[in-house]
Design an enzyme around this catalytic site. Structure first.
Site, PDB file in Angstrom:
ATOM      1  N   GLU A 216      -9.666 -13.938  -4.333  1.00 47.87           N
ATOM      2  CA  GLU A 216     -10.365 -13.287  -3.366  1.00 47.87           C
ATOM      3  C   GLU A 216     -10.871 -14.508  -2.281  1.00 47.87           C
ATOM      4  OE1 GLU A 216     -13.339 -10.777  -5.034  1.00 47.87           O
ATOM      5  OE2 GLU A 216     -14.315 -12.645  -6.128  1.00 47.87           O
TER       6      GLU A 216
ATOM      7  N   LYS B 282       0.697  -1.455   0.048  1.00 44.33           N
ATOM      8  CA  LYS B 282       0.021  -0.027   0.069  1.00 44.33           C
ATOM      9  C   LYS B 282       0.703   1.280  -0.114  1.00 44.33           C
ATOM     10  CE  LYS B 282      -4.285  -1.666   0.564  1.00 44.33           C
ATOM     11  NZ  LYS B 282      -5.593  -1.291  -0.249  1.00 44.33           N
TER      12      LYS B 282
ATOM     13  N   SER C 197      -8.527   1.228   8.699  1.00 42.73           N
ATOM     14  CA  SER C 197      -8.101   0.959   9.794  1.00 42.73           C
ATOM     15  C   SER C 197      -7.061  -0.083   9.397  1.00 42.73           C
ATOM     16  CB  SER C 197      -9.222   0.528  10.557  1.00 42.73           C
ATOM     17  OG  SER C 197      -9.865  -0.604   9.958  1.00 42.73           O
TER      18      SER C 197
ATOM     19  N   GLY D 197     -16.235 -13.785   0.092  1.00 41.70           N
ATOM     20  CA  GLY D 197     -16.495 -12.323  -0.613  1.00 41.70           C
ATOM     21  C   GLY D 197     -16.118 -12.333  -1.848  1.00 41.70           C
TER      22      GLY D 197
ATOM     23  N   ASP E 202     -17.083 -11.104  -4.871  1.00 42.45           N
ATOM     24  CA  ASP E 202     -17.725 -10.043  -5.451  1.00 42.45           C
ATOM     25  C   ASP E 202     -17.085  -9.970  -6.646  1.00 42.45           C
ATOM     26  OD1 ASP E 202     -15.788  -8.749  -3.636  1.00 42.45           O
ATOM     27  OD2 ASP E 202     -16.015  -7.156  -4.937  1.00 42.45           O
TER      28      ASP E 202
ATOM     29  N   SER F 157       1.317 -10.035  -0.457  1.00 41.78           N
ATOM     30  CA  SER F 157       1.185  -8.504  -0.408  1.00 41.78           C
ATOM     31  C   SER F 157       1.208  -7.711   0.858  1.00 41.78           C
ATOM     32  CB  SER F 157      -0.388  -8.258  -1.156  1.00 41.78           C
ATOM     33  OG  SER F 157      -1.199  -9.112  -0.303  1.00 41.78           O
TER      34      SER F 157
END
Lengths: 331, 331
Positions: free
Chosen positions: B206, B55, B80, B210, B212, B306
């Site tokens: 994923e 990130k 968070s 979840g 999606d 990651s």
């Protein structure tokens, strides 16, 4: 003045011998550790070496120098630790048979790992049988070479290649801090450090419970102790070697000790901040730095993280029993 | 055909922008994993990136492109997780103020880490208050830039630099496997992979709970789901972004899912065999490979690890509750 068993030329030769087969391990730094101790640490990651510890270097350097006839006869080692796996893998790489003498209560994971490298395992009862005698008898029956874990010039020279790589990578150091068990790694490291970085102070670190190295330097002779009770299972040696002691006496400035609590705190630091799993013995040198046992302020300090073979469940238990201090994760 | 939000030129520019400040993380391999899956894996170690996750790349790339006036006004983010720490550190490096909006029940370790990078923390009650509204109000009051965690072209371009470095280091790949949450990392990685290694198949992974992203690719539109319950806390997103979805639709071949059990087994593998502590979300891609969800036989496969920010006590508990399968430690 007596001649030492190993010279820097031996370490350079070992380097060329093992270089195609061993990993040239990375060097890590930590902003947090540097800030905490006002220093510049360069950590040589031997937990990322083949078999998960520096021991592969010495074992391979020794086996690679056997004659064709000796190679055909095979190699024998007695060890339940990293030396066993190191000899097993080095033998496999060199295409020779290996037999490892291990206690019948050795952890299954270590027995399987050693067998996984293709070695034959000979088990003995550690309460009624003498492993050295079993090893010597097997060696003599088979004409096989017996490779000791530290007191052998080729083993010492091989172990010294980690410090050589470290200084080749990061440049001269003011200090090099190294775990101390039987002294193979420390002796080899000290010779390499003084050849490449003559003003570098070399410091050995052993567990508080087994400070035979410290006592030996103070008394000027090899001191024998009972097997120490410590988390640092790779440093549960009872005495330095006849070859390692004179080198350590000539080249090592100081031996300090750390507690098991220091080791667990350092394991948690390495895992939590640096994301590295290092076994207790492998944490000895960094633990001496982080706990303040050595004054490193303003210095460029090499630290050898010597191995990573800790059972994961054991690691988890140690961490849960000794929760790390929560502080910012400044990688 | 619509134009995508990010091109490879943007990723190259991001690379030059962040290169002096981000770590060029190492690539690890594993003999055991390769043997088990009959493949060649190249694992990009973003758990060793600054703040312990990829990130930092996107956050820094976004903040570095703000004008002097915008920098003076500061930056705001609501998170968070790793994005909070990434924005906080990037702001500190660039000498600008940062405000992070976090729930008042966020783990103390994450709050402290973010504060440790010099950010102001604004806490809110996640049951009665809306963090996006708080963030927007603060941004508008202060004239500060609001940096979203994934749906921003500069963030996506920054995240793509990890895959660029990976392919620059190891050469062309047959396949690249990437964790998928909001899609910033996957979108950036896919553009970089196709620019540098045109035949590379790109696969997103994923959590099963979840999926999606998988549903969105199947339906051809962004599917919204309830917040999934999964160990992969960095992939608990409810939907892909308006910018990430079109890129993923154009450049990603497949999205697969893994279970929480797969994630824990992969965490144990990484710790036990590779001595690396990787957080559950960071294990997504490798879990898909090790569990056989993707056919990798005979291929050269890039895998992005990651992030590594898992609480050490939590890690220990997960390992103890799900003991790893004991098998030889073939590092």
């Amino acid at each position: 003045m007596t001649t030492l068993a190993v010279s820097y030329a031996d370490i350079e030769a070992a380097h060329h011998r093992i270089q195609p087969y061993a990993y040239y391990t990375p060097v890590m730094t930590s902003t947090t550790a540097n800030a905490r101790r006002e220093t510049s640490l360069f950590m040589k990651c031997e937990h990322l070496q083949r078999i998960g510890a520096f021991k592969f270097r010495g074992a391979f350097n020794a086996l690679a120098q056997l004659s064709a006839a000796q190679r055909a006869a095979g190699v024998i080692a007695f060890s339940s630790g990293n030396h066993a796996q190191a000899v097993a893998l080095a033998a496999r790489v060199l295409g020779m048979p290996a037999t490892i003498v291990m206690p019948n209560d050795a952890p299954m994971i270590k027995v399987e790992a050693t067998r996984g490298y293709g070695a034959e395992i000979v088990q003995y009862d550690r309460y009624t049988q003498d492993r050295e005698q079993i090893g010597r008898e097997l060696a003599s029956q088979r004409g096989a070479a017996l490779i000791p874990p530290y007191d052998h010039p080729h083993v010492i020279a091989g172990q010294g290649t980690a410090a050589k790589e470290l200084i080749d990578t990061v440049g001269p150091l003011d200090m090099l801090v190294v775990p101390l068990g039987g002294g193979g790694l420390l002796a080899g490291s000290a010779i390499a450090a003084h050849a490449l970085s003559p003003k570098c102070r070399v410091i050995g670190v052993e567990p508080e419970a087994g400070n035979d190295g410290q006592q030996s330097l103070q008394r000027g002779e090899i001191v024998h102790i009972a097997t120490p009770v410590t988390l640092a299972d790779g440093a549960q040696t009872q005495h330095l070697g006849n070859l390692t002691f004179p080198i350590i006496r000539s080249h090592v400035d100081l031996v300090v000790t750390v507690s098991d609590a220091d080791l667990v705190e350092t394991m948690s630091f390495l895992a939590g901040r640096m994301k590295q799993l290092v076994e207790p013995t492998g944490c000895l040198a960094l633990a001496a730095v982080l706990s303040g046992k050595i004054d490193v302020r303003g210095l460029r300090v090499g630290v050898i993280l010597s191995g990573g073979n800790v059972d994961l469940l054991r690691f988890a238990e140690l961490v849960l029993k000794n929760p790390p201090i929560h502080a910012p994760n400044l990688l």
